[in-house]
Design a protein around this motif. Sequence first.
Motif: not given
Length: 288
Positions: A132-139, A102-111, A170-173
């Motif tokens: 993993s997304v940052v809510g204020s960036y999405t808004e 197994p391997v996990v691929v993660t991407l932070d910040d939600g680009f 989707i994860g929380s950042h």
Amino acid sequence: MSRKRNRWGCRLGLALCACLTAWALTGRALADGGEAGEGSGVAVPILMYHSILGYYRDNDYCLTAQQFEGDLAWLKAHGYETVFVSDLAAYVLEGAPLPEKPVVVTLDDGFLNGLTTVLPLLEQYDMKAVISVVGSYTERAVAEDDPNPNYAYLTWADIRTLSASGRVEIGSHTYDLHSLDGGRMGAGKAPGEAEADYQAALQEDLETLQALLTERSGVTPTTFAYPYGATCPEALPVLRDLGFTAALTCEEQINYLTGNPAQLFSLGRFNRPANLTTEDFMARVGLE
């Protein structure tokens, strides 16, 4: 170069410095003695990406689409199977099976390029990733309505599309703690801050993003990614009370899962810089 791209590049530079220095060292002790370091158990490497660009930048947080594709192709050729962080939690908490490698691929910040570039490659190589997304960036992305994949972030609708694909978890950042403002590094406890005040502030922030994601994107994350890798043990009760079952740090180590639930809250990851070949990066991680 646009003002947006300038702000973004500065933030990423600060993030690398913080993520791979002293704050990351707290990961081993974070989960009440439940480190996921070398030993018996299932070995699970977690790879950490951020933005996948349409051009090359000599940057520790940016890759080209060709580089990212090269990493996926290497993993597939060497028999690795991507899993979600929720799959790791299911293995530890419920005894659910994991693949042999197994391997996990993660991407932070939600680009936004998580949708425009990453998702098509995941589909091409039959793989999964955690974004993993940052809510204020999405808004901000919704308000600015400037969908340039080289610097924009995902909207709520984009997040819903990614989740519905079955390829992305989707994860929380955090909602708005991805900063160094106010004496606090990310979601960490500020110097001199009372524990009760810290936990109340963290809970308010995380609850805000959980509610927004549930309402507007139809997802409720169970994985949390610490901004800048700034971990602290006082965060654990808050994370657990909000239903999170795992947390991602920036400590560069392969995780050895032995069935101890505490290990899920100190999962290490290897940051992928642009100045390494795929082969050199995988060797640095220890994959073969």
